[in-house]
Design an enzyme around this catalytic site. Structure first.
Site, PDB file in Angstrom:
ATOM      1  N   ASP A  16     -12.686  -6.905  11.393  1.00  0.00           N
ATOM      2  CA  ASP A  16     -11.762  -6.695  12.512  1.00  0.00           C
ATOM      3  C   ASP A  16     -11.328  -5.229  12.549  1.00  0.00           C
ATOM      4  O   ASP A  16     -10.513  -4.807  11.728  1.00  0.00           O
ATOM      5  CB  ASP A  16     -10.558  -7.633  12.311  1.00  0.00           C
ATOM      6  CG  ASP A  16      -9.499  -7.471  13.398  1.00  0.00           C
ATOM      7  OD1 ASP A  16      -9.673  -6.645  14.307  1.00  0.00           O
ATOM      8  OD2 ASP A  16      -8.483  -8.184  13.328  1.00  0.00           O
ATOM      9  N   GLU A  62      -4.409 -11.580  11.745  1.00  0.00           N
ATOM     10  CA  GLU A  62      -5.348 -11.406  12.860  1.00  0.00           C
ATOM     11  C   GLU A  62      -6.735 -11.995  12.572  1.00  0.00           C
ATOM     12  O   GLU A  62      -7.262 -12.754  13.402  1.00  0.00           O
ATOM     13  CB  GLU A  62      -5.434  -9.921  13.239  1.00  0.00           C
ATOM     14  CG  GLU A  62      -4.165  -9.482  13.968  1.00  0.00           C
ATOM     15  CD  GLU A  62      -3.903  -7.988  13.969  1.00  0.00           C
ATOM     16  OE1 GLU A  62      -4.783  -7.219  13.535  1.00  0.00           O
ATOM     17  OE2 GLU A  62      -2.804  -7.589  14.406  1.00  0.00           O
ATOM     18  N   LYS A  65       2.826   0.647  15.994  1.00  0.00           N
ATOM     19  CA  LYS A  65       2.562  -0.402  15.000  1.00  0.00           C
ATOM     20  C   LYS A  65       2.207   0.204  13.638  1.00  0.00           C
ATOM     21  O   LYS A  65       2.469  -0.381  12.594  1.00  0.00           O
ATOM     22  CB  LYS A  65       1.419  -1.273  15.512  1.00  0.00           C
ATOM     23  CG  LYS A  65       1.053  -2.452  14.649  1.00  0.00           C
ATOM     24  CD  LYS A  65       0.024  -3.305  15.375  1.00  0.00           C
ATOM     25  CE  LYS A  65      -0.665  -4.276  14.463  1.00  0.00           C
ATOM     26  NZ  LYS A  65      -1.743  -5.001  15.133  1.00  0.00           N
ATOM     27  N   ASP A  75      -1.322 -11.298  20.544  1.00  0.00           N
ATOM     28  CA  ASP A  75      -1.984 -10.327  19.678  1.00  0.00           C
ATOM     29  C   ASP A  75      -1.296  -8.990  19.952  1.00  0.00           C
ATOM     30  O   ASP A  75      -1.550  -8.357  20.974  1.00  0.00           O
ATOM     31  CB  ASP A  75      -3.476 -10.286  20.053  1.00  0.00           C
ATOM     32  CG  ASP A  75      -4.220  -9.116  19.411  1.00  0.00           C
ATOM     33  OD1 ASP A  75      -3.632  -8.432  18.559  1.00  0.00           O
ATOM     34  OD2 ASP A  75      -5.395  -8.897  19.771  1.00  0.00           O
TER      35      ASP A  75
END
Ligand code: AMP
Length: 514
Positions: A203, A181, A78, A15
């Site tokens: 999420d 994810e 990211k 992850d």
């Protein structure tokens, strides 16, 4: 003693988070093993730095020194993956981070980051973080790691997915699959269980927000019905709201703008996150930073504020409202009502905030699942998925995912001709026939975009595909069949066939993209 894994060449589930990363593997008994990092923690800070001696630091070492070395400490990279330097996300980030960003001179205008005496692309930073995770896992397992399943936000576009794959290539890590994810979290929840029903995954991690509705059927069938998100909404934005408010208060009291001072800002950033987390378990918390600045007479000034949970709730409720609007849209896209959702999974550290949990309970009339750890579920799902990819896997999985935004081509009038609407299932393929506009035209050029705007250029340019080798023919007579393929990872590729000669044509990409 080395941990015996399911295979001698195990696939690591990673992850790769905006603020923290986590990894897991399946052991010989088919059990999930989270990879421990330091102090018993299973998460590695996604932070990269170069110190004043020119030494690269990654993970905890990088995070520990970021107050003293903010300019050369890169976090949240990211958020920059697959973006051009003029992207509005990049512009917004310039106001909140201490490191410098500029346009790459590679002709693509991609963003690059200045760090000490070097320049790195966001993919380089991701590659370093992936490498660190691999080293930690390899030391723990006492075997080399060559393969990984890496998770990405469901709302990542084709370009961003491709960039993550490239990061793996840089460090000789074979990213055998990219998986979304929320889908990964649903696998952690439902794989090998006798659960039948609709799962909604909310999420919210450090930097991105995703929501997916997934139908899970017995026999390990996972079908994503719809997905949505915002790759610029996460815990960092909650911190930023708090920081802005503290800075305004300081200007009002002392007429000093601390935003100009990178070291003070880094101390404020640290404290903001700590206070935000404290307020998840307490009604009030002190925001104290001694000697943050000097006044005109050289006397030290402190920040001393007593902040309450109610105050924070009010400050950040627009962010939560925005996330719930996305949830509503995804529910509509999936054709389901809130009472048709059988389980709600809360994933990502930011969902520990009580207000988020309260708002979810209000919306769905049910408590979210307790059977899943918000920090670890995504890595666990990735490891489980990795195991199913082995040819001798005892676990068989049928997984259908979707693309988060439409993919299409630019028409002559500049409008977007949608080939795959958002939430189209992956893998997928569609063909269309094109022709030439000039006599004996040998090549066809096509710009492909991803996004929801009806105007092509307002969307993300995935690439300018060039098809060459068309047989000579008068204008409008040549017939070329173009096929758009999207693989299970949501990554696009193209192929073309000259229908008059039956020959497969050469395809190349002129600009970025796959
Ligand atoms: P993740 O990427 O899932 O590790 O999530 C990290 C984000 O979750 C960061 O923005 C953290 O500040 C936030 N976070 C972690 N724990 C809590 C908590 N107890 N309350 C609120 N936010 C939290």
């Amino acid at each position: 003693m080395a941990i015996r894994t399911y295979s001698d060449d195990p696939i690591l589930g990673i992850d790769l988070g905006t603020t923290n990363s986590c990894a897991a593997i399946i052991d010989e008994a088919g059990k999930v093993q989270l990879i421990p990092y330091k102090d018993g923690s299973f998460t590695i800070p996604s932070v990269y730095a170069v110190n004043d001696r020119g030494i690269e630091l990654i993970g905890q070492e990088a995070k520990r020194q970021w107050q003293l070395n903010p300019r050369n400490t890169i976090y949240a990279a990211k958020r920059l993956i697959g973006r051009s330097s003029t992207d509005e996300v990049v512009t917004a980030m310039k106001d909140t981070v201490a490191y410098r960003m500029m346009a790459d001179d590679n002709g693509d205008d991609d963003v690059i980051i200045e760090c000490a005496d070097r320049y790195c692309r966001p993919a380089d930073v991701s590659a370093q973080i992936l490498n660190k995770i691999r080293t930690v896992a390899s030391d723990y397992l006492q075997k080399p790691i060559h393969r990984a399943v890496v998770t990405v936000p469901a709302y990542f576009n084709d370009r961003q997915r491709q960039t993550v794959k490239d990061a793996g290539l840089q460090i000789d890590l074979d990213i055998v699959r990219i998986i979304n994810e929320p889908t990964s979290a649903a696998l952690a929840y439902g794989l090998n269980k006798s659960f039948n029903g609709n799962v909604l995954v909310y999420d919210m991690g450090g930097g991105t927000f995703d929501v997916s509705v997934i139908e899970v059927r017995e026999g390990n069938v996972f079908e994503v019905k719809a997905t949505g998100g915002d790759i610029f909404l996460g815990g960092l934005d909650f911190d930023n709201a708090l920081i802005r408010s503290v800075l305004c208060d300081f200007v009002e009291k002392h007429a000093i703008d601390l935003a100009e001072d990178p070291v003070a800002m880094q101390r404020i950033r640290d404290m903001a996150e700590r206070v935000k987390i404290d307020l998840s378990s307490r009604d009030s918390a002190m925001f104290n930073i001694p000697f943050v600045a000097l006044d005109a007479s050289g006397m030290p000034l402190n920040i001393e504020l007593n902040l309450t949970r109610d105050w924070l709730n009010e400050l950040v409720s627009p962010l939560i409202d925005h996330s719930l609007e996305i949830v509503e849209r995804v529910l509509t896209d999936s054709g389901l009502r809130p009472n048709e959702i059988d389980e709600v999974l809360l994933i990502g550290g930011q969902t520990r905030m009580p207000l988020i949990q309260e708002r979810i309970v209000k919306m769905f009339g049910r408590q979210p699942s307790k059977g899943i750890n918000p920090d670890e579920a995504v890595a666990i799902g990735a490891a489980l998925y990795g195991q199913t990819l082995e040819s001798d896997s005892p676990v068989k999985l049928q997984l259908l995912d979707v693309i988060p935004m439409g993919i299409g081509i630019e028409r002559a009038d500049g409008r977007m001709q949608v080939i795959f609407p958002r939430n189209s299932a992956t893998p997928n393929a569609k063909a269309m026939t094109a022709t030439t506009s000039r006599n004996n035209q040998e090549t066809l050029c096509m710009r492909i975009y991803q996004g929801e705007s009806p105007t092509a250029q307002e969307n993300e340019l995935l690439g300018e595909f060039l098809f060459s080798g068309i047989s000579p023919a008068p204008a409008g007579k040549a017939q070329v069949e173009l096929t758009f393929h999207i693989n299970i990872e949501g990554i696009l590729s193209m192929s073309a066939l000259d229908l008059s000669s039956g020959k497969r044509m050469e395809t190349s990409v002129k600009i970025k993209g796959s």
